[in-house]
Design an enzyme around this catalytic site. Structure first.
Site, short mmCIF file in Angstrom:
data_model
loop_
_atom_site.label_atom_id
_atom_site.label_comp_id
_atom_site.label_asym_id
_atom_site.label_seq_id
_atom_site.Cartn_x
_atom_site.Cartn_y
_atom_site.Cartn_z
CB SER A 53 -0.94 0.00 1.21
OG SER A 53 -0.21 -0.02 2.42
CG HIS A 54 2.10 3.26 2.39
ND1 HIS A 54 1.11 2.44 2.90
CD2 HIS A 54 1.67 4.52 2.53
CE1 HIS A 54 0.11 3.19 3.34
NE2 HIS A 54 0.42 4.45 3.14
CG ASP A 194 -4.08 -2.01 2.69
OD1 ASP A 194 -3.46 -2.36 1.66
OD2 ASP A 194 -3.60 -2.10 3.84
P1 NDP Z 1 -1.17 -3.73 9.12
O1 NDP Z 1 -2.50 -3.81 9.77
O2 NDP Z 1 -0.95 -4.51 7.89
O3 NDP Z 1 -0.01 -4.14 10.15
C1 NDP Z 1 0.15 -3.45 11.35
C2 NDP Z 1 1.28 -4.07 12.16
O4 NDP Z 1 0.83 -5.30 12.70
C3 NDP Z 1 2.53 -4.39 11.35
O5 NDP Z 1 3.65 -4.12 12.12
C4 NDP Z 1 2.36 -5.87 11.06
O6 NDP Z 1 3.60 -6.55 10.87
C5 NDP Z 1 1.69 -6.36 12.30
N1 NDP Z 1 0.85 -7.53 12.11
C6 NDP Z 1 -0.05 -7.73 11.12
N2 NDP Z 1 -0.65 -8.91 11.28
C7 NDP Z 1 -0.12 -9.48 12.39
C8 NDP Z 1 -0.32 -10.72 13.07
N3 NDP Z 1 -1.20 -11.61 12.64
N4 NDP Z 1 0.42 -10.98 14.16
C9 NDP Z 1 1.35 -10.08 14.63
N5 NDP Z 1 1.57 -8.89 14.01
C10 NDP Z 1 0.85 -8.60 12.92
O7 NDP Z 1 -0.79 -2.18 8.82
P2 NDP Z 1 -1.77 -0.99 8.50
O8 NDP Z 1 -2.67 -1.43 7.42
O9 NDP Z 1 -2.34 -0.46 9.75
O10 NDP Z 1 -0.73 0.08 7.93
C11 NDP Z 1 -0.12 -0.16 6.68
C12 NDP Z 1 0.90 0.89 6.38
O11 NDP Z 1 0.25 2.12 6.06
C13 NDP Z 1 1.88 1.21 7.50
O12 NDP Z 1 3.19 1.07 6.99
C14 NDP Z 1 1.60 2.66 7.84
O13 NDP Z 1 2.72 3.42 8.24
C15 NDP Z 1 1.06 3.17 6.51
N6 NDP Z 1 0.27 4.39 6.70
C16 NDP Z 1 0.86 5.59 6.40
C17 NDP Z 1 0.17 6.76 6.60
C18 NDP Z 1 0.80 8.08 6.35
O14 NDP Z 1 0.19 9.10 6.61
N7 NDP Z 1 2.03 8.14 5.87
C19 NDP Z 1 -1.21 6.76 7.09
C20 NDP Z 1 -1.69 5.44 7.42
C21 NDP Z 1 -0.98 4.30 7.21
P3 NDP Z 1 4.18 -6.80 9.37
O15 NDP Z 1 4.69 -5.46 8.92
O16 NDP Z 1 5.24 -7.82 9.53
O17 NDP Z 1 3.03 -7.27 8.55
O1 PYC Z 2 -2.74 4.64 3.68
O2 PYC Z 2 -3.92 5.82 5.09
C1 PYC Z 2 -3.01 5.71 4.27
C2 PYC Z 2 -2.16 6.89 3.96
C3 PYC Z 2 -2.44 8.19 4.18
C4 PYC Z 2 -1.36 8.92 3.74
C5 PYC Z 2 -0.44 8.05 3.26
N1 PYC Z 2 -0.94 6.81 3.43
#
Ligand code: NDP
Ligand code: PYC
Length: 343
Positions: A53-54, A194
């Protein structure tokens, strides 16, 4: 965390090749070579680790924000040394990662001397995964926590309208017997990226992720993107964490809250213009025990009671695979990247 559909033909290239290609794209679309190097490394790292997703999915958004004049790809961030344990950076309307890069050495020196140091980045655009910002500190024996706010699309608990961003929190700590313990998670039930990927692929979302424009629960990602909104994860608990991120990443740094910036006059703008906070701790200043050995013991005990997968494990496994076999990209995406790079 979305991955490419199983039936898509993949072409592989090495991490170095992908980074070089992305660097060319950024420079060709208006960034300085310095900014391009930082963003390309970040984006290629996400793709290498399966943070789809990133990864390259974000390139269109980066480029349309640059083309819209919404983000400055040339600006040199200004570092301000404001206290024994406090560094500020004015990113000047540019990207957050180059701002972190220029302040990193000072931040680490302060953390090692004071035991803790804070980096407050403002006037910055963060459009990436957050784990690349914290993991390198843990590789140097430090503990790091970072928060960044994004753009209004999350309804606070019990509220009727969106206000918060998807506001991720990332944490990294050294571990004696393996790669650092790292987690990185949006405080929304699902990352906005996502939802976009699910909409593109015609997939429904699980229940409890978002609402439509009438505020009714929906599993349709298009309804969420078309006037609807996301929900925080874990009800009032995730909502409180999201509020904390707004306070730390925006109020404390001098950046915009997720609801404060107006990009309506910049059609194509996609990168949130906000702020970011990073806290770095030197665990050697703790009680004198070996922190990395203690974190290893915690992991051992977690495995002992049955947790098989640590946060970060999926990424590290994907990284190891990518480094051996190359990074697999759908042919269509790779062709498009080459076109953007002009090669
Ligand atoms: P996920 O829900 O995929 O994962 C969140 C964390 O939980 C990760 O560290 C992941 O490890 C871990 N995890 C997932 N499944 C399990 C499991 N079954 N058991 C143990 N640990 C687990 O991430 P999000 O969808 O919440 O976020 C995705 C990305 O989006 C992130 O990198 C975030 O920084 C980015 N994002 C960026 C934003 C921005 O403004 N720049 C805004 C919002 C999100 P693993 O990595 O190994 O899967
Ligand atoms: O996936 O929520 C997100 C996000 C917001 C800004 C960058 N990624």
């Amino acid at each position: 965390m979305s991955s490419p559909p199983a039936n898509v033909e993949l072409q592989t290239l090495s991490f170095v090749e992908l980074t070089a290609l992305l660097e060319q794209i950024f420079v060709r679309h208006g960034t300085s070579p310095e900014v391009a190097a930082v963003l390309a490394n970040n984006c290629a790292s996400a793709e290498r680790d399966g943070s789809h997703s990133h990864g390259i999915f974000r390139i269109r958004g980066y480029l349309s924000s640059l083309a819209a004049g919404w983000v400055d790809g040339q600006v040199v961030p200004k570092v301000e040394d404001v206290g024994a344990a406090f560094v500020r950076v004015d990113a000047g309307g540019g990207f957050a990662q180059p701002a972190l890069e220029v302040a990193k050495a000072l931040l680490i020196a302060k953390a090692r001397s004071a035991g803790i140091a804070i980096l407050a980045i403002r006037n910055s655009h963060h459009f990436a995964a957050l784990w690349p910002d914290v993991e390198p500190f843990a590789e140097q024996g430090l503990v790091a926590l970072s928060v960044v706010n994004s753009m209004t699309c999350v309804v606070p608990h019990d509220a009727q309208q969106p206000l918060f961003g998807t506001n991720p929190i990332a944490f990294a700590a050294p571990r004696a017997g393996g790669q650092p313990i790292v987690f990185d998670m949006a405080t929304s039930a699902i990352a906005h990226g996502d939802v976009q990927i699910a909409a593109r692929e015609g997939r429904l979302l699980p229940e409890g992720m978002g609402v439509d424009r009438a505020g009714e629960p929906t599993c349709d990602p298009k309804a969420i993107l078309d006037g609807g909104a996301l929900l925080p994860f874990g009800g009032y608990k995730g909502s409180a964490l999201s509020m904390m991120v707004e306070l730390l990443a925006a109020a404390l740094t001098g950046g915009n809250f997720s609801f404060e910036f107006d990009w309506s006059k910049h059609p194509g703008a996609q990168t949130p213009w906000t702020g970011q906070l990073i806290i770095v701790i030197d665990p050697d200043k703790g009680r004198g025990q070996d922190f990395a050995a203690r974190s290893e013991e915690l992991v051992r005990q977690m495995h002992g009671v049955g947790q098989t997968r640590m946060p970060g494990d999926r990424r590290y496994a994907q990284r190891a695979k990518s480094l051996v076999s190359g990074i697999g990209l759908p042919r269509f995406d790779l062709d498009h990247l080459r076109q953007l790079a002009g090669v």
